[in-house]
Design an enzyme around this catalytic site. Structure first.
Site, PDB file in Angstrom:
ATOM      1  N   ARG A 158     -57.059  64.287   7.903  1.00  0.00           N
ATOM      2  CA  ARG A 158     -57.179  64.319   9.363  1.00  0.00           C
ATOM      3  C   ARG A 158     -57.951  65.546   9.870  1.00  0.00           C
ATOM      4  O   ARG A 158     -57.648  66.104  10.928  1.00  0.00           O
ATOM      5  CB  ARG A 158     -55.799  64.287  10.034  1.00  0.00           C
ATOM      6  CG  ARG A 158     -55.038  63.022   9.877  1.00  0.00           C
ATOM      7  CD  ARG A 158     -55.741  61.783  10.441  1.00  0.00           C
ATOM      8  NE  ARG A 158     -55.012  60.608  10.070  1.00  0.00           N
ATOM      9  CZ  ARG A 158     -55.153  59.988   8.888  1.00  0.00           C
ATOM     10  NH1 ARG A 158     -56.046  60.409   8.017  1.00  0.00           N
ATOM     11  NH2 ARG A 158     -54.425  58.936   8.597  1.00  0.00           N
ATOM     12  N   SER A 236     -50.632  58.072  16.104  1.00  0.00           N
ATOM     13  CA  SER A 236     -49.632  59.039  15.626  1.00  0.00           C
ATOM     14  C   SER A 236     -49.842  60.347  16.369  1.00  0.00           C
ATOM     15  O   SER A 236     -50.948  60.889  16.344  1.00  0.00           O
ATOM     16  CB  SER A 236     -49.807  59.278  14.124  1.00  0.00           C
ATOM     17  OG  SER A 236     -49.666  58.071  13.436  1.00  0.00           O
ATOM     18  N   GLU A 330     -51.730  65.694  15.997  1.00  0.00           N
ATOM     19  CA  GLU A 330     -52.988  65.077  15.545  1.00  0.00           C
ATOM     20  C   GLU A 330     -53.880  64.843  16.758  1.00  0.00           C
ATOM     21  O   GLU A 330     -55.108  64.905  16.683  1.00  0.00           O
ATOM     22  CB  GLU A 330     -52.660  63.739  14.860  1.00  0.00           C
ATOM     23  CG  GLU A 330     -53.873  62.971  14.418  1.00  0.00           C
ATOM     24  CD  GLU A 330     -53.532  61.648  13.741  1.00  0.00           C
ATOM     25  OE1 GLU A 330     -52.621  61.615  12.893  1.00  0.00           O
ATOM     26  OE2 GLU A 330     -54.167  60.645  14.089  1.00  0.00           O
TER      27      GLU A 330
HETATM   28  C1  FAD Z   1     -52.833  52.595  18.853  1.00  0.00           C
HETATM   29  C2  FAD Z   1     -53.570  53.663  18.077  1.00  0.00           C
HETATM   30  C3  FAD Z   1     -53.561  53.639  16.699  1.00  0.00           C
HETATM   31  C4  FAD Z   1     -54.251  54.615  15.965  1.00  0.00           C
HETATM   32  N1  FAD Z   1     -54.222  54.567  14.600  1.00  0.00           N
HETATM   33  C5  FAD Z   1     -54.891  55.493  13.872  1.00  0.00           C
HETATM   34  C6  FAD Z   1     -54.895  55.443  12.436  1.00  0.00           C
HETATM   35  O1  FAD Z   1     -54.321  54.537  11.828  1.00  0.00           O
HETATM   36  N2  FAD Z   1     -55.571  56.398  11.770  1.00  0.00           N
HETATM   37  C7  FAD Z   1     -56.258  57.396  12.403  1.00  0.00           C
HETATM   38  O2  FAD Z   1     -56.843  58.240  11.724  1.00  0.00           O
HETATM   39  N3  FAD Z   1     -56.279  57.473  13.761  1.00  0.00           N
HETATM   40  C8  FAD Z   1     -55.621  56.549  14.501  1.00  0.00           C
HETATM   41  N4  FAD Z   1     -55.620  56.614  15.870  1.00  0.00           N
HETATM   42  C9  FAD Z   1     -56.329  57.709  16.540  1.00  0.00           C
HETATM   43  C10 FAD Z   1     -57.752  57.321  17.042  1.00  0.00           C
HETATM   44  O3  FAD Z   1     -57.915  55.939  17.033  1.00  0.00           O
HETATM   45  C11 FAD Z   1     -58.842  57.928  16.176  1.00  0.00           C
HETATM   46  O4  FAD Z   1     -58.703  59.328  16.129  1.00  0.00           O
HETATM   47  C12 FAD Z   1     -60.243  57.609  16.695  1.00  0.00           C
HETATM   48  O5  FAD Z   1     -61.213  58.020  15.776  1.00  0.00           O
HETATM   49  C13 FAD Z   1     -60.526  58.251  18.067  1.00  0.00           C
HETATM   50  O6  FAD Z   1     -61.743  57.708  18.541  1.00  0.00           O
HETATM   51  P1  FAD Z   1     -62.156  57.868  20.070  1.00  0.00           P
HETATM   52  O7  FAD Z   1     -63.557  57.394  20.198  1.00  0.00           O
HETATM   53  O8  FAD Z   1     -61.159  57.211  20.935  1.00  0.00           O
HETATM   54  O9  FAD Z   1     -62.089  59.441  20.239  1.00  0.00           O
HETATM   55  P2  FAD Z   1     -61.685  60.263  21.562  1.00  0.00           P
HETATM   56  O10 FAD Z   1     -60.212  60.140  21.767  1.00  0.00           O
HETATM   57  O11 FAD Z   1     -62.566  59.890  22.683  1.00  0.00           O
HETATM   58  O12 FAD Z   1     -62.015  61.727  21.072  1.00  0.00           O
HETATM   59  C14 FAD Z   1     -61.262  62.320  20.037  1.00  0.00           C
HETATM   60  C15 FAD Z   1     -61.879  63.691  19.693  1.00  0.00           C
HETATM   61  O13 FAD Z   1     -63.170  63.496  19.128  1.00  0.00           O
HETATM   62  C16 FAD Z   1     -64.180  64.111  19.947  1.00  0.00           C
HETATM   63  N5  FAD Z   1     -65.320  63.189  19.954  1.00  0.00           N
HETATM   64  C17 FAD Z   1     -65.318  61.876  20.288  1.00  0.00           C
HETATM   65  N6  FAD Z   1     -66.554  61.349  20.114  1.00  0.00           N
HETATM   66  C18 FAD Z   1     -67.335  62.360  19.659  1.00  0.00           C
HETATM   67  C19 FAD Z   1     -68.714  62.462  19.305  1.00  0.00           C
HETATM   68  N7  FAD Z   1     -69.559  61.424  19.366  1.00  0.00           N
HETATM   69  N8  FAD Z   1     -69.177  63.671  18.881  1.00  0.00           N
HETATM   70  C20 FAD Z   1     -68.365  64.755  18.805  1.00  0.00           C
HETATM   71  N9  FAD Z   1     -67.062  64.709  19.144  1.00  0.00           N
HETATM   72  C21 FAD Z   1     -66.554  63.535  19.561  1.00  0.00           C
HETATM   73  C22 FAD Z   1     -63.546  64.304  21.304  1.00  0.00           C
HETATM   74  O14 FAD Z   1     -64.124  65.394  22.001  1.00  0.00           O
HETATM   75  C23 FAD Z   1     -62.090  64.564  20.941  1.00  0.00           C
HETATM   76  O15 FAD Z   1     -61.925  65.907  20.533  1.00  0.00           O
HETATM   77  C24 FAD Z   1     -54.948  55.640  16.638  1.00  0.00           C
HETATM   78  C25 FAD Z   1     -54.954  55.658  18.046  1.00  0.00           C
HETATM   79  C26 FAD Z   1     -54.279  54.680  18.758  1.00  0.00           C
HETATM   80  C27 FAD Z   1     -54.292  54.694  20.257  1.00  0.00           C
END
Ligand code: FAD
Length: 338
Positions: A158, A236, A330
Site C-alpha cells: 500500500r 479499508s 490507508e
Molecule cells: C468500496 C471500496 C473498496 C476498495 N477496495 C480496495 C482494495 O481492495 N484494494 C485497494 O488497494 N484499495 C481499495 N480501495 C481504495 C481505492 O479504491 C484505491 O486506493 C484507488 O486506487 C483510489 O483511486 P481514486 O482514483 O479514487 O483515487 P483518489 O481517491 O481520487 O485519490 C487517492 C490519492 O491518490 C492521489 N491521486 C489520484 N490520482 C492521481 C494522479 N493521477 N496522479 C497523482 N496522484 C493522484 C490523490 O491526490 C490522493 O492522494 C477501495 C475503495 C472503496 C471505496
C-alpha cells in the site's frame, strides 16, 4: 458551490476554491501551471480520500484523461498504456474481454488507473505493482515529464515512491504488461480458492476468477453501489499493521498473521478492530462501521467528515489500548486529522 462531497465515495468534503476537470495530458499540465502558487489537490475517483468539512483552500484538479493504447506480441504478451483518468475496473473488465490475464484478482476496486500505483492497490493475493512496467508523471517541482520504471516506483505494501512524495508527481499514464491467455496464475488466497471451489495453488479461468472476486467484494460492501450506504466508504480505512515477530507472538493465536520475507509479520487490522470491542454497525454521528466489513468506515447518509474522523479515531484508540498496536490510515486525509 464547489462541494467536494460530490466527488468522494464517502460523500463528505466541503467546498474547494475551484475545481478543474481535465481530459487530456495537456489540460492536466495547463491546469497545474495555471494554478500558480495556490495549493493543488489531485483527485481521480475520490475513493481513497477523506476531505475535511471545511474543504480545500485551493485548486482541485479532477483527472479524467482516459486514453488506451495497446501493443500485442504473441511472445511477450500485451503492453497497455492507459490514461490516468480511466476507470480502473473498466480497464480490468476490458482487458479480460480481450483475453489478457493478470488483473482479475484486482477486479471491482473503485477509482482510476492513475491512482492505482500511488498506494499500489491490491486484493486477493496480488498487487498492481506486479503488472506495471512504467508510470509517466508530471513533476511539479522540475516542471518536466518524468517516467518511472517499475523499480523506480519503489512499490511496497500500500505504498510507493509517489505516496512517499505526496503532491509532487501527477500520474499522466501507466503502462501494464499482461499475459495473453484465459487462465490465472496459481490462486494464493484461501478465501478466493474456496469461492472458486479449488485448492490453494490451483489455477482457474480468468473469467471465473473475476466473477468470484466481484461476488466476494459485494458480500463485504467492497463494491461501490450508489444506493447502498454500506458501500459509501473509502474501502479499508486502515492498512494491516506490519509488526515484529515478538509483537505478533504476543497476540492471541486466533489473530490472523502473515509472515513476511523480512522476518516481520503482517496482522489483520479487521481482526484487531473487531477484537477490541468494536462491532459492525457501530455509529458516531452519521458515521457507521460497515454492517458487512469492520474495516470499512461508512457514511450512513448524514455523516460529516468530522464524524468519520471521530469514528476512525475511536477505532484506532480502542486497538491501541487493547493490543498496543497503532493503526495507520490507508485513506488520504485532506485537511483533517484523526
Ligand atoms: C468500496 C471500496 C473498496 C476498495 N477496495 C480496495 C482494495 O481492495 N484494494 C485497494 O488497494 N484499495 C481499495 N480501495 C481504495 C481505492 O479504491 C484505491 O486506493 C484507488 O486506487 C483510489 O483511486 P481514486 O482514483 O479514487 O483515487 P483518489 O481517491 O481520487 O485519490 C487517492 C490519492 O491518490 C492521489 N491521486 C489520484 N490520482 C492521481 C494522479 N493521477 N496522479 C497523482 N496522484 C493522484 C490523490 O491526490 C490522493 O492522494 C477501495 C475503495 C472503496 C471505496
Amino acid at each position: 458551490m464547489n462541494k467536494l462531497s460530490k466527488y468522494t465515495s464517502l460523500h463528505v468534503g466541503g467546498p474547494a476554491t475551484s475545481i478543474v476537470h481535465v481530459t487530456s495530458e495537456s489540460e492536466i499540465i495547463a491546469a497545474i501551471e495555471g494554478a500558480g502558487d495556490s495549493p493543488i489537490l489531485i483527485i481521480g475517483g475520490g475513493t481513497n480520500v477523506l476531505i475535511s468539512d471545511s474543504g480545500f483552500n485551493g485548486t482541485v484538479i479532477h483527472i479524467a484523461n482516459n486514453s488506451i493504447e495497446s501493443e500485442i506480441d504473441a511472445c511477450s504478451g500485451a503492453t497497455l498504456t492507459i490514461g490516468a483518468g480511466e476507470n480502473w475496473d473498466s480497464f480490468v473488465s476490458t482487458s479480460i474481454a480481450r483475453r489478457f490475464a493478470g488483473l482479475e484478482t484486482l477486479s471491482g476496486i473503485p477509482g482510476t488507473v492513475g491512482a492505482a500505483p500511488i498506494q499500489n492497490i491490491g486484493a486477493y493475493g496480488h498487487e498492481v505493482s506486479e503488472f506495471i512496467t512504467r508510470v509517466r508523471t508530471y513533476d511539479r517541482e522540475s516542471k518536466e515529464i518524468k517516467t518511472f520504471t517499475n523499480a523506480e516506483c519503489e512499490f511496497s505494501y500500500r505504498s510507493s515512491y509517489f505516496k512517499a512524495h505526496p503532491g509532487r508527481y501527477v500520474v499522466l499514464d501507466v503502462a501494464f504488461q499482461l499475459r495473453i491467455g484465459e487462465s490465472t496464475t496459481p490462486i494464493t488466497y484461501l478465501e478466493l480458492a474456496k469461492k472458486l471451489e479449488i485448492e490453494i495453488g490451483d489455477k482457474s479461468s480468468v473469467v471465473a476468477c473475476r466473477a468470484a472476486v466481484l461476488e466476494l467484494r459485494a458480500n463485504k460492501g467492497m463494491l461501490l453501489v450508489a444506493e447502498d450506504h454500506d458501500s459509501w466508504s473509502a474501502g479499508s480505512f486502515f492498512t494491516n499493521p506490519i509488526i515484529s515477530q515478538q509483537a505478533a507472538d504476543e497476540l492471541p493465536n486466533a489473530a490472523p498473521k502473515w509472515p513476511l520475507t523480512d522476518g516481520r509479520v503482517k496482522v489483520s487490522a479487521a481482526w484487531l478492530i473487531e477484537n477490541s470491542g468494536i462491532h459492525k454497525g457501530d455509529e458516531i454521528g452519521g458515521a457507521r462501521i460497515s454492517t458487512k466489513h469492520v474495516l470499512a468506515l461508512t457514511n450512513s447518509g448524514t455523516a460529516t467528515a468530522s464524524d468519520i474522523a471521530a469514528l476512525a479515531k475511536h477505532a484506532r484508540d480502542k486497538v491501541q489500548s487493547t493490543f498496543g498496536i497503532t493503526l495507520v490510515p490507508e485513506v488520504n486525509l485532506i485537511g483533517i486529522e484523526i
